[in-house]
Design a protein around this motif. Structure first.
Motif, mmCIF file in Angstrom:
data_model
loop_
_atom_site.group_PDB
_atom_site.id
_atom_site.type_symbol
_atom_site.label_atom_id
_atom_site.label_comp_id
_atom_site.label_asym_id
_atom_site.label_seq_id
_atom_site.Cartn_x
_atom_site.Cartn_y
_atom_site.Cartn_z
ATOM 1 N N ALA A 269 -11.833 3.677 -6.942
ATOM 2 C CA ALA A 269 -10.875 3.965 -5.866
ATOM 3 C C ALA A 269 -10.455 2.652 -5.226
ATOM 4 C CB ALA A 269 -11.474 4.902 -4.822
ATOM 5 N N VAL A 270 -9.208 2.594 -4.789
ATOM 6 C CA VAL A 270 -8.691 1.405 -4.100
ATOM 7 C C VAL A 270 -7.879 1.853 -2.898
ATOM 8 C CG1 VAL A 270 -8.654 -0.147 -6.090
ATOM 9 C CG2 VAL A 270 -6.696 1.350 -5.679
ATOM 10 N N GLN A 271 -7.954 1.053 -1.837
ATOM 11 C CA GLN A 271 -7.082 1.280 -0.677
ATOM 12 C C GLN A 271 -5.864 0.380 -0.835
ATOM 13 O OE1 GLN A 271 -8.627 0.221 3.207
ATOM 14 N NE2 GLN A 271 -7.479 1.867 4.178
ATOM 15 N N VAL A 272 -4.673 0.932 -0.632
ATOM 16 C CA VAL A 272 -3.458 0.213 -0.995
ATOM 17 C C VAL A 272 -2.400 0.283 0.091
ATOM 18 C CG1 VAL A 272 -3.829 0.626 -3.463
ATOM 19 C CG2 VAL A 272 -2.422 2.232 -2.129
ATOM 20 N N ARG A 273 -1.436 -0.630 -0.015
ATOM 21 C CA ARG A 273 -0.166 -0.569 0.680
ATOM 22 C C ARG A 273 0.919 -0.601 -0.401
ATOM 23 N NH1 ARG A 273 -3.766 0.291 3.665
ATOM 24 N NH2 ARG A 273 -4.329 -0.873 5.556
ATOM 25 N N LEU A 274 1.915 0.233 -0.276
ATOM 26 C CA LEU A 274 2.971 0.348 -1.277
ATOM 27 C C LEU A 274 4.326 0.103 -0.618
ATOM 28 C CD1 LEU A 274 1.645 3.620 -2.910
ATOM 29 C CD2 LEU A 274 1.534 1.356 -3.945
ATOM 30 N N PHE A 275 5.171 -0.687 -1.270
ATOM 31 C CA PHE A 275 6.492 -1.010 -0.729
ATOM 32 C C PHE A 275 7.529 -0.716 -1.808
ATOM 33 C CE2 PHE A 275 3.301 -3.635 1.285
ATOM 34 C CZ PHE A 275 3.552 -3.413 2.629
ATOM 35 N N GLY A 283 4.271 3.084 1.773
ATOM 36 C CA GLY A 283 3.139 3.997 1.669
ATOM 37 C C GLY A 283 1.827 3.316 2.030
ATOM 38 N N LYS A 284 0.860 4.121 2.425
ATOM 39 C CA LYS A 284 -0.463 3.627 2.825
ATOM 40 C C LYS A 284 -1.489 4.697 2.488
ATOM 41 C CE LYS A 284 -3.092 2.805 7.107
ATOM 42 N NZ LYS A 284 -3.834 4.089 7.166
ATOM 43 N N GLY A 285 -2.623 4.284 1.960
ATOM 44 C CA GLY A 285 -3.664 5.260 1.702
ATOM 45 C C GLY A 285 -4.600 4.832 0.593
ATOM 46 N N MET A 286 -5.231 5.837 -0.025
ATOM 47 C CA MET A 286 -6.192 5.622 -1.098
ATOM 48 C C MET A 286 -5.609 6.082 -2.426
ATOM 49 S SD MET A 286 -9.007 4.334 0.197
ATOM 50 C CE MET A 286 -10.053 4.616 -1.231
ATOM 51 N N MET A 302 1.106 10.088 1.957
ATOM 52 C CA MET A 302 0.917 8.639 1.877
ATOM 53 C C MET A 302 2.137 7.880 2.388
ATOM 54 S SD MET A 302 -1.104 7.765 -1.686
ATOM 55 C CE MET A 302 -1.153 6.018 -1.297
ATOM 56 N N ILE A 303 3.288 8.528 2.421
ATOM 57 C CA ILE A 303 4.530 7.847 2.801
ATOM 58 C C ILE A 303 4.621 7.774 4.322
ATOM 59 C CG2 ILE A 303 7.034 7.885 2.642
ATOM 60 C CD1 ILE A 303 6.696 9.464 0.012
ATOM 61 N N LYS A 304 4.634 6.568 4.866
ATOM 62 C CA LYS A 304 4.633 6.346 6.312
ATOM 63 C C LYS A 304 6.005 5.969 6.864
ATOM 64 C CE LYS A 304 0.253 7.056 6.047
ATOM 65 N NZ LYS A 304 -0.297 8.383 6.431
ATOM 66 N N HIS A 314 14.554 -4.616 -2.914
ATOM 67 C CA HIS A 314 14.186 -4.761 -4.328
ATOM 68 C C HIS A 314 13.992 -3.366 -4.904
ATOM 69 C CE1 HIS A 314 9.976 -3.981 -3.113
ATOM 70 N NE2 HIS A 314 10.230 -4.796 -2.111
ATOM 71 N N THR A 315 14.073 -3.255 -6.214
ATOM 72 C CA THR A 315 13.968 -1.948 -6.871
ATOM 73 C C THR A 315 12.562 -1.684 -7.379
ATOM 74 O OG1 THR A 315 14.718 -2.955 -8.939
ATOM 75 C CG2 THR A 315 16.384 -1.909 -7.551
ATOM 76 N N ASN A 316 11.799 -2.717 -7.720
ATOM 77 C CA ASN A 316 10.427 -2.516 -8.152
ATOM 78 C C ASN A 316 9.535 -2.153 -6.971
ATOM 79 O OD1 ASN A 316 11.096 -3.022 -10.777
ATOM 80 N ND2 ASN A 316 10.445 -5.167 -10.746
ATOM 81 N N VAL A 317 8.304 -1.783 -7.276
ATOM 82 C CA VAL A 317 7.336 -1.393 -6.247
ATOM 83 C C VAL A 317 6.306 -2.505 -6.100
ATOM 84 C CG1 VAL A 317 5.610 0.299 -5.526
ATOM 85 C CG2 VAL A 317 7.642 1.041 -6.788
#
Length: 797
Positions: A269-275, A283-286, A302-304, A314-317
């Motif tokens: 499991a990882v805790q992440v931030r997603l853009f 996004g934020k979460g596990m 997860m979407i904040k 940008h188009t990538n994540v």
């Protein structure tokens, strides 16, 4: 996580122009001696004994910038061995100016705009951070985010010398040879912060802006930060079904991201931030490992921040990993459970006994002190605790039934009950007992074996309509740690059922509460205030009395309704008014309808004698009929708050200027110019922004001045209020009240007052993110300082 280091600099910033043109790391131009002492310090010197301490100066993080992925592979970017220079300097007794900090941490904004970002430290004693800064090279910086820093081993927001400080992040928006960028426009290309601010308030936006500066952890057994740019096709959105901020990731992708070390292969499991400005926003979460998928699955929880409504940056994540689980602490615990831990590891683990919060919850659940002491003794004898802090994740098998959990790494033989809670826990309902799911519950051999392949350190919650985490102090699965205790003797002695509707005290509402009156007791005259209704049939009220001889000593009485009213009646409504008499002897009289249905004319002086605090119906009538300016009504002015803008209903253009039709909370309306509204308080600006967004007006030329109003309100909150420090003081005060009440032998953890203090403390921890106030009944409201009362909402009135 990567560390940051600070150094003092007269010019506050390095030369970003040179950094940009030469593509080199910015360095201080001045000698270190010139950097450490300001001109004021050089001229005045120091009267205190000099102290020596060290600065660590790191190169900037700009070379972490990634290029778009090619062929769907994961691009870790170039690795960087950071040069570190150590210097010693003389610390004076004077305060320092805002200080440049060279940030070694990896975070999203540094990755994308490293040559324009500048962290700055400002000491608390010098006031709040500035909204805008201008350096010696005429480069203008706008604030993006600011926080009162927490560091391990120090007090809240304190540095190595015990001084509180803010760390603010600034963005270079303009300067010589530097293309101008509007900060508001830039942020809106990342996510829809405008909608978030106008709908949920600037407090929530500040919490989400913090995600832009979340530090990436280092990959296991390596020193590069875990920031990645992935193809958008590697992600998919899934429906919410009790995920509570936890999504899923393929096992092979975890290894690809973290490397092939043994520690990386054990990560589940990882805790992440997603853009993802173009697909789902921020996004934020596990993310927990799941079989049979080839994409990262993101639930809606997860979407904040929603995706950008403008041209996406940008188009990538961009994926930032902030923590990897199981944690090193849980890996040590796993060795103890397997029986292959060293004696040193066992001793270190046994020093981690139950916290006072957990103990108080267990007491409230019916456990005795003897049982807890016996558990600690048994743990010392066996060399192992039967409790640990575990990261909560959502079920990747969809097989765990409702009411059960699965603690990974305990082995197939453990099928008992588990006590779970989440910090901060202050009362019985913050903890619950759940059953460890076994073969009979999982049913599928393949999935049962898959769950048992997870290492120790995770507690997996089932997917259902009524998930368990929110029942433990509104928990979720986006990174919350849960305390788990699986000792049979302790758990079997919990006698308070989880289904029991034990919610402590619910303040009884009554029309007498907060009524002021003159009380005569033991031949002494008091100004009395009804604090709380204690019981029904027979009725009883708690009354606070202050002697009229101007002493500040408070006394408390328990009185009945008849004793409080003393022949008086309560006002139901005011029907009419008239003036009686002429000249200076004129008196205002109100026609009052009482609760007993009687009607009578009463002069304002008589009303003042009956009620030291004006009844609500009287106050409402006086305001509606503009009577507050009359001589015998002026005593009510101190009980009147300012009118609050409720909404904007329409607008018009008069002589080229926009006017807004405003309605206030008391019902009055007024046309106000937009220029005046723009210079109003923060709440007025938010209402103006909501009106423009609702009617799609902000894109018009005449409305251009409010396009950045959402960012203004956020920066005003960061730069004009000692908000973080005030809330920290409030939380500490409420915690002490709860702790003292819980330890009081006459009260204890199940006492009504203890429960209310605990709830107020938990609410205070959420003010930073959600705004608002804490709830306290009137009698507890009077027990906290005047400074803290502005953050308190009185209940039961």
């Amino acid at each position: 996580q990567g560390k940051s280091a600070d150094s003092d600099d007269d010019s506050v910033f390095g030369n970003i122009e040179n950094e940009r043109n030469n593509n080199e790391t910015s360095r201080f131009d001045k000698s270190f001696e010139d950097m450490t002492l300001t001109s004021a310090q050089k001229s005045h010197g120091s009267t205190r004994k000099n102290e020596r301490y060290e600065y660590e100066i790191y190169e900037t993080f700009e070379d972490l910038t990634r290029t778009p992925l090619q062929g769907g592979t994961i691009n870790r970017g170039p690795r960087k061995r950071y040069k570190k220079e150590k210097h010693s300097s003389v610390a004076t007794g004077l305060t320092f100016p805002p200080t440049i900090t060279h940030d070694r941490r990896g975070y999203y904004f540094m990755m994308k705009w490293g040559n324009r970002m500048q962290p700055v430290k400002k000491y608390f004693c010098e006031g709040l951070p500035d909204k805008e800064l201008l350096n010696d090279h005429m480069i203008t910086y706008d604030m993006v985010y600011s926080e009162l820093v927490k560091r391990k081993g120090h007090g809240f927001g304190e540095d190595d010398l015990g001084r509180k400080y803010y760390k603010a992040y600034y963005f270079a928006v303009s300067g010589p040879s530097l293309p101008s960028i509007d900060l508001s426009t830039l942020l809106l290309t990342i996510g829809d912060f405008e909608k978030l601010t106008l709908e949920d308030g600037p407090h929530k936006t500040i919490a989400r802006l913090k995600l832009l500066f979340s530090s990436a952890c280092n990959a296991p057994n390596d020193n590069y930060p875990c920031l990645y740019e992935l193809d958008v096709e590697k992600f998919e959105i899934i429906e919410e079904c009790g995920h509570l901020g936890c999504g899923y990731i393929p096992q092979d992708m975890v290894v690809e991201l973290l490397g092939k070390s043994q520690r990386a292969q054990r990560a589940h499991a990882v805790q992440v931030r997603l853009f993802s400005p173009s697909k789902f926003g921020i996004g934020k979460g596990m993310l927990v490992v799941k079989k049979g998928i080839d994409k990262i699955q993101i639930p809606k929880s997860m979407i904040k921040v929603e995706r950008s409504k403008t041209t996406p940056l940008h188009t990538n994540v961009v994926l930032v990993i902030t923590e990897v689980f199981p944690s090193s602490r849980c890996e040590e615990m796993a060795k103890i459970l397997r029986g292959n831990a060293t004696a040193k590891q066992k001793r270190a683990h046994l020093t981690k006994h139950l916290s006072s919060m957990v103990e108080n919850v267990l007491y409230a659940k019916g456990l005795s002190r003897e049982i807890i002491d016996q558990y600690i003794d048994n743990s010392n004898e066996q060399g192992c605790n039967n409790h640990c802090h575990l990261i909560g994740v959502a079920d990747p098998t969809s097989m765990i039934p409702e009411g059960c959990v699965f603690i990974t790494g305990l082995g197939k033989r453990f099928l008992g009950n588990v006590f779970l809670t989440r910090y901060p826990c202050t009362e019985a309902k913050d903890g619950l007992v759940a059953r460890q799911a076994g073969m009979n519950e999982i049913k599928t051999d393949d999935m049962y074996a898959f769950l048992h392949s997870f290492p120790f350190g995770l507690v997996i919650f089932p997917l259902c309509e009524s998930p368990l985490p929110p029942k433990m102090n509104d928990g979720d699965l986006d990174g919350d740690l849960y305390f788990a205790l699986w000792d049979h003797q302790v758990v079997s002695n919990i006698i308070i059922d989880d289904d029991e509707d034990f919610i402590g005290v619910e303040t009884l509402k009554d029309s007498l509460i907060n009524i002021g009156f003159t009380l005569i007791k033991n031949e002494e005259k008091y100004d009395g205030v009804v604090l709380r209704k204690l019981q029904e049939n027979p009725d009883k009220y708690l009354v606070q009395g202050t002697r009229n001889n101007k002493t500040t000593k408070l006394e408390y009485f328990e009185l009945t309704r008849d004793e409080i009213l003393d022949g008086r009646d309560l006002v139901r409504k005011v029907i009419s008014h008239r003036m009686k008499g002429n000249g200076s002897s004129a008196r205002t009289q109100l026609l009052i309808k009482w609760e007993t249905d009687k009607e009578s004319w009463n002069s304002m002086p008589d009303i003042r004698k009956m009620f030291s605090t004006p009844p609500e119906a009287v106050m409402e009538y006086v305001l509606q009929h503009s009577l507050l300016g009359l001589k015998d009504c002026k005593w009510m002015k101190k009980f009147v708050g300012d009118s609050v803008l409720d909404e904007i209903t329409e607008h018009r253009i008069v002589k080229g200027e926009i006017e807004l039709h405003c309605r206030f909370d008391a019902g009055e309306t007024e046309w106000i110019s937009m220029k005046e509204m723009r210079n109003g308080d923060r709440e007025d600006k938010l209402i103006l922004g909501r009106y423009a967004m609702k009617n799609r007006l902000s894109q018009g030329r005449i409305w251009s001045s409010i396009r950045n109003i959402w960012l203004e309100t956020v920066q005003d909150l960061l730069c004009k209020e000692h908000r973080a420090n005030e809330i920290d003081v409030l939380a500490k005060s409420l915690y002490r009240k709860w702790d003292d009440s819980a330890k009081d032998e006459a009260k204890g953890p199940r006492d009504e007052e203890t429960i209310l203090w605990g709830r107020a403390y938990k609410q205070s921890l959420e003010i930073e993110k959600h705004g608002g106030k804490v709830d306290l009944p009137l009698e507890l409201h009077y027990q906290i300082s005047l400074q803290n009362r502005k953050h308190v909402n009185v209940t039961g009135v």
